[in-house]
Motif scaffolding. Structure first.
Motif, PDB file in Angstrom:
ATOM      1  N   LEU B 166      -0.536 -98.878  26.362  1.00  9.95           N
ATOM      2  CA  LEU B 166       0.605 -98.013  26.109  1.00  9.95           C
ATOM      3  C   LEU B 166       0.300 -97.180  24.871  1.00  9.95           C
ATOM      4  CD1 LEU B 166       3.485 -97.600  27.342  1.00  9.95           C
ATOM      5  CD2 LEU B 166       4.316 -98.911  25.370  1.00  9.95           C
ATOM      6  N   CYS B 167       0.397 -95.889  25.014  1.00  7.07           N
ATOM      7  CA  CYS B 167       0.109 -94.988  23.886  1.00  7.07           C
ATOM      8  C   CYS B 167       1.428 -94.455  23.335  1.00  7.07           C
ATOM      9  CB  CYS B 167      -0.778 -93.845  24.353  1.00  7.07           C
ATOM     10  SG  CYS B 167      -1.149 -92.652  23.070  1.00  7.07           S
ATOM     11  N   VAL B 168       1.704 -94.759  22.060  1.00 10.19           N
ATOM     12  CA  VAL B 168       2.978 -94.351  21.447  1.00 10.19           C
ATOM     13  C   VAL B 168       2.718 -93.717  20.089  1.00 10.19           C
ATOM     14  CG1 VAL B 168       4.334 -96.151  22.598  1.00 10.19           C
ATOM     15  CG2 VAL B 168       3.286 -96.597  20.363  1.00 10.19           C
ATOM     16  N   GLY B 169       3.711 -92.972  19.641  1.00 12.67           N
ATOM     17  CA  GLY B 169       3.650 -92.363  18.319  1.00 12.67           C
ATOM     18  C   GLY B 169       4.088 -93.346  17.241  1.00 12.67           C
ATOM     19  N   PRO B 170       3.955 -92.974  15.970  1.00 14.02           N
ATOM     20  CA  PRO B 170       4.236 -93.898  14.863  1.00 14.02           C
ATOM     21  C   PRO B 170       5.717 -94.294  14.761  1.00 14.02           C
ATOM     22  CG  PRO B 170       3.793 -91.684  14.047  1.00 14.02           C
ATOM     23  CD  PRO B 170       3.475 -91.652  15.497  1.00 14.02           C
ATOM     24  N   SER B 235       7.345 -88.018  19.217  1.00 15.58           N
ATOM     25  CA  SER B 235       8.577 -88.531  19.847  1.00 15.58           C
ATOM     26  C   SER B 235       8.763 -90.018  19.576  1.00 15.58           C
ATOM     27  CB  SER B 235       8.505 -88.280  21.353  1.00 15.58           C
ATOM     28  OG  SER B 235       9.427 -89.123  22.018  1.00 15.58           O
ATOM     29  N   PRO B 236       9.985 -90.474  19.239  1.00 15.59           N
ATOM     30  CA  PRO B 236      10.241 -91.897  19.022  1.00 15.59           C
ATOM     31  C   PRO B 236      10.524 -92.651  20.317  1.00 15.59           C
ATOM     32  CG  PRO B 236      12.168 -90.613  18.462  1.00 15.59           C
ATOM     33  CD  PRO B 236      11.143 -89.635  18.939  1.00 15.59           C
ATOM     34  N   THR B 237      10.658 -91.944  21.441  1.00 15.40           N
ATOM     35  CA  THR B 237      11.009 -92.635  22.686  1.00 15.40           C
ATOM     36  C   THR B 237       9.960 -92.465  23.777  1.00 15.40           C
ATOM     37  OG1 THR B 237      12.247 -90.684  23.405  1.00 15.40           O
ATOM     38  CG2 THR B 237      13.482 -92.426  22.268  1.00 15.40           C
ATOM     39  N   LEU B 238       9.259 -91.333  23.754  1.00 10.68           N
ATOM     40  CA  LEU B 238       8.292 -91.094  24.828  1.00 10.68           C
ATOM     41  C   LEU B 238       7.036 -91.934  24.619  1.00 10.68           C
ATOM     42  CD1 LEU B 238       8.117 -87.317  25.791  1.00 10.68           C
ATOM     43  CD2 LEU B 238       8.744 -89.260  27.215  1.00 10.68           C
ATOM     44  N   ALA B 239       6.453 -92.375  25.731  1.00  6.64           N
ATOM     45  CA  ALA B 239       5.165 -93.069  25.671  1.00  6.64           C
ATOM     46  C   ALA B 239       4.334 -92.624  26.866  1.00  6.64           C
ATOM     47  CB  ALA B 239       5.369 -94.583  25.707  1.00  6.64           C
ATOM     48  N   THR B 240       3.088 -92.993  26.876  1.00  8.46           N
ATOM     49  CA  THR B 240       2.250 -92.708  28.039  1.00  8.46           C
ATOM     50  C   THR B 240       1.239 -93.826  28.185  1.00  8.46           C
ATOM     51  OG1 THR B 240       0.944 -91.020  29.164  1.00  8.46           O
ATOM     52  CG2 THR B 240       0.436 -91.398  26.850  1.00  8.46           C
ATOM     53  N   PHE B 241       0.617 -93.890  29.332  1.00 10.68           N
ATOM     54  CA  PHE B 241      -0.464 -94.859  29.537  1.00 10.68           C
ATOM     55  C   PHE B 241      -1.806 -94.185  29.306  1.00 10.68           C
ATOM     56  CE2 PHE B 241       2.598 -97.196  32.430  1.00 10.68           C
ATOM     57  CZ  PHE B 241       2.727 -98.294  31.578  1.00 10.68           C
ATOM     58  N   LEU B 242      -2.675 -94.887  28.645  1.00 14.64           N
ATOM     59  CA  LEU B 242      -4.052 -94.423  28.486  1.00 14.64           C
ATOM     60  C   LEU B 242      -4.958 -95.621  28.730  1.00 14.64           C
ATOM     61  CD1 LEU B 242      -4.382 -92.160  25.311  1.00 14.64           C
ATOM     62  CD2 LEU B 242      -4.584 -91.498  27.697  1.00 14.64           C
ATOM     63  N   SER B 243      -6.176 -95.327  29.054  1.00 12.84           N
ATOM     64  CA  SER B 243      -7.164 -96.397  29.109  1.00 12.84           C
ATOM     65  C   SER B 243      -7.953 -96.373  27.817  1.00 12.84           C
ATOM     66  CB  SER B 243      -8.102 -96.196  30.290  1.00 12.84           C
ATOM     67  OG  SER B 243      -9.299 -96.900  30.055  1.00 12.84           O
ATOM     68  N   GLU B 244      -8.382 -97.536  27.371  1.00 12.80           N
ATOM     69  CA  GLU B 244      -9.199 -97.519  26.154  1.00 12.80           C
ATOM     70  C   GLU B 244     -10.582 -96.919  26.429  1.00 12.80           C
ATOM     71  OE1 GLU B 244     -10.291-102.245  26.738  1.00 12.80           O
ATOM     72  OE2 GLU B 244      -9.380-101.503  24.897  1.00 12.80           O
TER      73      GLU B 244
END
Lengths: 312, 312
Positions: B166-170, B235-244
């Motif tokens: 899960l990729c999220v902002g700070p 964004s404090p609510t948006l997230a995305t999926f990434l692969s490492e």
DNA sequence: TAGGGGCAACAACCTGCAGTTGTTGTTCAG
DNA sequence: CTGAACAACAACTGCAGGTTGTTGCCCCTA
């Protein structure tokens, strides 16, 4: 394969449709259509699927696209190489096998961002003229030629004194010698094919022969350095000069020896020549690089032709 | 620039004279002469000096020659890339940013001698059809598609289970979490642009959303991964999926977090598909390489869509 | 020194292809 | 159903690229 058709193909791949690609190319849609049809006929595969909303790449089209871009890029580089102004740095070397070619290679490794073209001109005279006319930016030569002076505006700086090594086969008289002197070479037969009369190589060996007495054949057919080494390896009397810097694929089955020559050591004096008012940015980088990496002069006494002495 | 003219130029450089080059090209001397004249006019420089005994390269000609050869070589490669039979190994990957593209890159590093072309097809259906028809030699896909079965003669082997992060902002709720569970994602908004409906990516995320409850936007305009990360970071609510394994140039000024997802870990199951009777030698090498470097399966419990289970 | 051989350029001609305009057919949106 | 958008098809035209025939230059040789 027609480059105009390739350009049309790439334009369509970028634009997504024939119409827009045609505008980009300043052509009509019909002309673009024809170019693609011709290209597809040429290659024997369909490159684009035509849809009512434009065109999409087929699998073959997808595969071709990067190759097409590479092709156009190669064309661009080719044109740029001869475009007057803002072209790559052009350097003339004595021969692609000589030590100076190695210097240029080193420079290219150190500064891969500077586009470089290497040429080989016939003799020092041609080279100096080319530098004066701006046809090449720099040349590695032995200055000055006998009886010649450098034209105004041409500068020269010595960059390498290349010591000669005597290359002999295992049955040669000097095969086991730790070193030889030029005086010992008197009467020896030394073979240096591929040095056309009139070049400074030829002049160099002529003077060397006259000074110390060996007979040096600078003419004769040149079948390449491999053939030369073949002959040397099998002969008990023939020898040749090589530089230890000569980049060679040494044949493993040839038992060749490189014997140093001392007291004095004949060196081939390479200098860099350029036009003082040449503004090419790569030229300054080349000079700086060469001076920074210039090796110490050969120890002991050296010999070079009188005409080759550089005043600097 | 006309490739026919370039070919004439190279022929003359090789032959040393117009006459012989013309014979080599199955043309008349006059035609070759015209081609060169056109090329010289095009480039604005003289390439050859005409002598009574043939032709010699000018300095510009010497500079152009290697570029000309490179150009013709690029053309040859381009033609070979789409020539039916004896062409390069063609591999389809899900996307050039996905982990499978990395696998192909690794293979190319390990076997640089095998010519390789990489394409990206729209969806698994297209890819399987292409493999069946021989248009591509292999494809990395998640088999099988919902409700589909592999055609006869197509084989598949799993090569990589790619765990999602899960990729999220700070400022996101999970920014400091060591890990999250899929159950925790219920109600979260996850943004996965660039996944066209009908592709297996889209099907994968739809099933993930249905199983665990997050809302996953698989549609919406795709402005590229940089824009996506930009948005996520702010964004404090948006997230995305990434692969490492996603090869990314991580923007230094974006304080993004990659949070592992566990219990179970959703993995994207990549398999290699190929036609059993495809004789391409590179294909066997690819299979061997992938099996040899295949990583261990992810530890702990994993989740993947029911339709993606491979029988092997 | 004259003549012949070899090479490339020049001239005239001719064919066909690359470009143009005009038109048709198909698909999609409103 | 109609109009807009797009690519293919058709017919025409000019010139680019090929051909044959010829000239001019240089070198080698007798």
């Amino acid at each position: 394969m027609d480059l105009k058709a390739v350009r049309a193909f790439v334009a369509i791949a970028d634009a997504g449709q024939f119409q827009k690609a045609a505008v980009d190319l300043s052509l009509t849609q019909q002309a673009v259509s024809k170019r693609i049809a011709a290209l597809e006929k040429d290659l024997g595969v369909r490159l684009l699927v035509r849809t009512p909303r434009g065109a999409e790449l087929t699998i073959d089209g997808q595969v071709l696209l990067p190759h097409a871009r590479a092709l156009l890029q190669a064309e661009e580089r080719a044109v740029a190489a001869v475009r007057p102004g803002e072209r790559a740095l052009r350097v003339d070397v004595l021969g692609r096998r000589a030590a100076t070619a190695g210097l240029v290679r080193d420079f290219h490794r150190a500064h891969p961002e500077i586009p470089l073209d290497v040429v080989t001109l016939f003799d020092a005279d041609t080279a100096v003229t080319a530098v004066r006319d701006g046809a090449v930016d720099a040349t590695f030569r032995a200055v000055t030629m006998p009886g010649r002076r450098l034209p105004d505006g041409i500068e020269a700086v010595p960059v390498l004194d290349e010591p000669l090594r005597l290359c002999v086969g295992p049955d040669h008289e000097f095969a086991r010698a730790a070193s030889v002197t030029p005086a010992q070479l008197a009467g020896q037969r030394i073979w240096m094919p591929g040095n056309a009369p009139g070049t400074e190589w030829s002049a160099y060996y002529d003077e060397l022969a006259e000074t110390f007495g060996p007979s040096i054949d600078t003419i004769g057919p040149n079948f390449g350095v491999e053939a030369l080494l073949d002959t040397i390896a099998g002969s008990p009397t023939l020898a040749t000069f090589l530089s230890e810097r000569t980049p060679l694929v040494w044949p493993a089955d040839h038992d060749l020896r490189l014997v140093p020559v001392c007291d004095p050591t004949p060196v081939y004096p390479h200098s860099l020549l350029w036009r003082t008012d040449n503004p090419h940015p790569g030229l300054a980088a080349l000079r700086t690089h060469l001076l920074a990496t210039r090796p110490r002069l050969t120890e002991g006494e050296v010999w070079k032709p009188a005409w080759a002495t550089v005043t600097s």
